[in-house]
Design a protein around this motif. Structure first.
Motif, PDB file in Angstrom:
ATOM      1  N   GLN A   1       0.825  -1.205   0.000  1.00 10.40           N
ATOM      2  CA  GLN A   1       0.000   0.000   0.000  1.00 10.40           C
ATOM      3  C   GLN A   1       0.867   1.267   0.000  1.00 10.40           C
ATOM      4  O   GLN A   1       0.588   2.234  -0.713  1.00 10.40           O
ATOM      5  CB  GLN A   1      -0.935   0.000   1.207  1.00 10.40           C
ATOM      6  CG  GLN A   1      -1.847   1.205   1.316  1.00 10.40           C
ATOM      7  CD  GLN A   1      -2.885   1.349   0.206  1.00 10.40           C
ATOM      8  OE1 GLN A   1      -3.501   2.401   0.066  1.00 10.40           O
ATOM      9  NE2 GLN A   1      -3.081   0.315  -0.593  1.00 10.40           N
TER      10      GLN A   1
ATOM     11  N   HIS B   1       2.034   1.890  -3.425  1.00 14.40           N
ATOM     12  CA  HIS B   1       0.941   2.440  -4.239  1.00 14.40           C
ATOM     13  C   HIS B   1       0.796   3.934  -3.986  1.00 14.40           C
ATOM     14  O   HIS B   1       0.608   4.731  -4.923  1.00 14.40           O
ATOM     15  CB  HIS B   1      -0.350   1.702  -3.916  1.00 14.40           C
ATOM     16  CG  HIS B   1      -1.536   2.129  -4.731  1.00 14.40           C
ATOM     17  ND1 HIS B   1      -1.504   2.202  -6.101  1.00 14.40           N
ATOM     18  CD2 HIS B   1      -2.796   2.512  -4.351  1.00 14.40           C
ATOM     19  CE1 HIS B   1      -2.687   2.609  -6.549  1.00 14.40           C
ATOM     20  NE2 HIS B   1      -3.483   2.799  -5.499  1.00 14.40           N
TER      21      HIS B   1
ATOM     22  N   PRO C   1      -5.876  -0.387  -5.025  1.00 20.26           N
ATOM     23  CA  PRO C   1      -5.284  -0.466  -6.367  1.00 20.26           C
ATOM     24  C   PRO C   1      -6.322  -0.761  -7.454  1.00 20.26           C
ATOM     25  O   PRO C   1      -6.047  -0.545  -8.635  1.00 20.26           O
ATOM     26  CB  PRO C   1      -4.277  -1.622  -6.231  1.00 20.26           C
ATOM     27  CG  PRO C   1      -3.978  -1.705  -4.774  1.00 20.26           C
ATOM     28  CD  PRO C   1      -5.258  -1.339  -4.086  1.00 20.26           C
TER      29      PRO C   1
END
Length: 559
Positions: free
Chosen positions: A28, A31, A51
């Motif tokens: 995460q 991302h 995502p």
């Protein structure tokens, strides 16, 4: 990343930071860094951006503890404060600014831009305009809401599910409908039941919103009162009763409906693990707690609580993003000939309700098996529908001819049968006008529907067939609406603060006249169906998603 965990977080992102593994947290963080690098995004601590969401903004600022779930579509100049949630499949586009604590339900569209509409040019050739949308703090936006460009939503407002908001919403206002109109001030106390027999739509919308607001406020308390910490913790239908599998499932349904989450006594993964491990791998059925039948053939489809558990456990798992581990072997191994033979031997004339319940559970088991691509699922399901469509009475629309002595069983059995077949698979019911006549004749029986005589089964088993019928006809719709108004007015009076609703309104029914998880779960769904018959369900701000969901769970393919 564990695939199942990843799926859960994408749809329920608020669970991420409390239970994600270190590898999932690192994924995460990576991302986030990609979004910062590509779009210059500002992302607060403990934010989660799935995502699977399409996040492609001109600018994005998202505060701490805010979340964007799977398949959301985010473009434009977007600012979200702290503790905001954009749920799955929602759209936020254009110039949109939100404060702190904003909750956005699934499938909502917040559109901070518009097309010009000069008559001299086609719309697609004209430039976009943008006044922008501003949303204050502590705003709850229900599912399937549309907010159009130029709107300001004041702090503490509630936009009821399905609302189309075209004008500014003042602080503390609850609005609903298309176009949205003010229902009441959120700070007002629960509105008492009115003595008016047929309230205006505005009055009814306000009463429904007040009921739902009270139910949400009490949800945690009524779940807590049915939880016992003994033997590792379990749910009971009411305090003092024995824990049951259905009680656990009803708790999950209530929490999903009113809180948009799992019951707080366990984590999502703990709820999932407890329910999945109950399934007998040999039959695929779920016996009651304490049963000693796992791994052998003594548990039988069509007998005992395991039959209803096909519905309750299956849909509870579905609500928390999971499913049965094993196929329902008890029906998966039935070929079309065996299905027809089983239907032939059901005691239709003597036990119309039991026969309908068998079909309901069989159809639901077939639905779960279809999800696991079991080879017999489709052919046997076609055999089931073929038998039903050739045996239904064209005079009554039901599978047993109703008389004064058996009409209750016939109508109640009709609900169970059609719930698990025609409704669950999106197939139109046959002889719909005759069915409406049959159900309304039963609905006029004072033994079951006069004040103080109703129970959840009897009212549900009338309102659902009527609701289903009116997807295809207007025959006697006003008669049905008059009945619904009367039943809804009485049902809204039965909420017990902190405890929920009793299965039965009749005091002489003992334990059935005290609030339970079963009674609460059923009446919440009934109230939605009654309100929807009257065109007012949006005021509730909730919509059943489990056993009593109005939409088909799976539409069968057509040529």
């Amino acid at each position: 990343m564990n695939p199942q965990h990843g799926l859960n977080y994408d749809y329920s992102p608020w669970t991420f930071w409390s239970s994600a593994s270190e590898a999932e947290r690192q994924a995460q963080d990576a991302h986030h860094k990609r979004l910062v690098k590509r779009a210059g995004a500002k992302i607060g601590e403990r934010a989660f951006l799935s995502p699977l969401a399409n996040v492609d903004p001109d600018t994005l600022s998202i505060g701490a503890d805010s979340f964007i779930a799977a398949y959301a579509y985010i473009t434009g100049a977007i600012t979200l404060g702290d503790d905001c949630t954009v749920n799955a499949f929602s759209v936020v586009r254009g110039n949109v600014t939100m404060g702190d604590g904003v909750r956005i339900g699934a499938h909502t569209s917040i559109l901070g831009f518009n097309h010009s509409m000069d008559a001299s040019e086609p719309v697609f050739k004209q430039p976009l305009t943008s006044k922008g949308i501003t949303i204050g703090d502590d705003v709850w936006i229900g599912s399937n809401v549309v907010v159009l460009d130029g709107v300001t939503v004041g702090s503490h407002a509630v936009l009821a599910a399905g609302a189309v908001v075209t004008k500014d919403v003042p602080e503390w206002s609850i609005v609903g409908g298309n176009p949205a109109r003010r229902i009441r001030d959120r700070r007002e106390a629960t509105i008492p039941a009115t003595a008016v027999e047929a309230p205006s739509d505005d009055a009814l919308m306000a009463e429904l919103a007040a009921f739902a607001n009270a139910a949400r406020a009490d949800a945690s308390a009524l779940l807590g009162r049915s939880w016992t910490s003994e033997a590792g913790g379990a749910y009971r239908d009411q305090p003092g009763a024995e824990p049951t599998v259905r009680a656990h499932c009803d708790a999950i349904e209530i929490a999903d409906l009113l809180l948009g989450s799992v019951p707080p006594q366990l984590s999502r993964d703990e709820h999932m693990a407890r329910l999945r491990k109950l399934q007998d791998p040999v039959t695929g059925l779920v016996p009651e707690f304490g049963s000693d039948v796992y791994g052998d053939s003594t548990i039988t489809f069509g007998a005992g609580p395991a039959t209803y558990h096909v519905l309750s456990v299956g849909y509870a798992l579905d609500l928390i993003g999971s499913r049965f581990e094993h196929p329902i072997h008890a029906i998966a191994d039935m070929d079309p000939a065996a299905v027809r033979s089983s239907l032939d031997t059901l005691p239709w004339r003597n036990e119309a309700w039991g026969s309908g319940a068998w079909v309901d559970a069989w159809g639901t088991a077939a639905y779960w098996n279809l999800a696991q691509s079991h080879p017999n699922a489709t052919g046997s399901l076609e055999a089931l529908f073929g038998w039903l469509l050739t045996r239904v009475s064209s005079a009554s629309g039901t599978w047993v001819t109703p008389t004064d002595d058996n009409r209750l069983e016939v109508v109640n059995g009709y609900y169970r049968l059609t719930r698990g077949t025609f409704a669950q698979f999106g197939v139109p019911i046959p002889h719909v006008e005759r069915l409406v006549d049959t159900v309304l004749e039963h609905a006029a029986d004072p033994r079951y529907f006069s004040p103080g005589r109703q129970n959840a089964c009897n009212v549900l088993d009338v309102v659902h067939p009527l609701w289903l019928a009116f997807q295809h006809t207007t025959h006697r719709r006003e008669d049905a609406r008059n009945w619904a108004r009367t039943q809804l007015s009485q049902a809204l009076e039965r909420w017990v603060p902190g405890e929920g609703m009793a299965f039965s309104a009749e005091p002489s029914t003992g334990d059935r006249n005290v609030p339970t998880l079963q009674g609460t779960e059923m009446w919440l769904a009934i109230i939605w169906y009654l309100a929807d018959l009257l065109g007012c369900a949006a005021a509730l701000g909730y919509r059943p998603r489990g056993v009593h969901r109005p939409e088909p769970a799976l539409s069968l393919p057509t040529l």
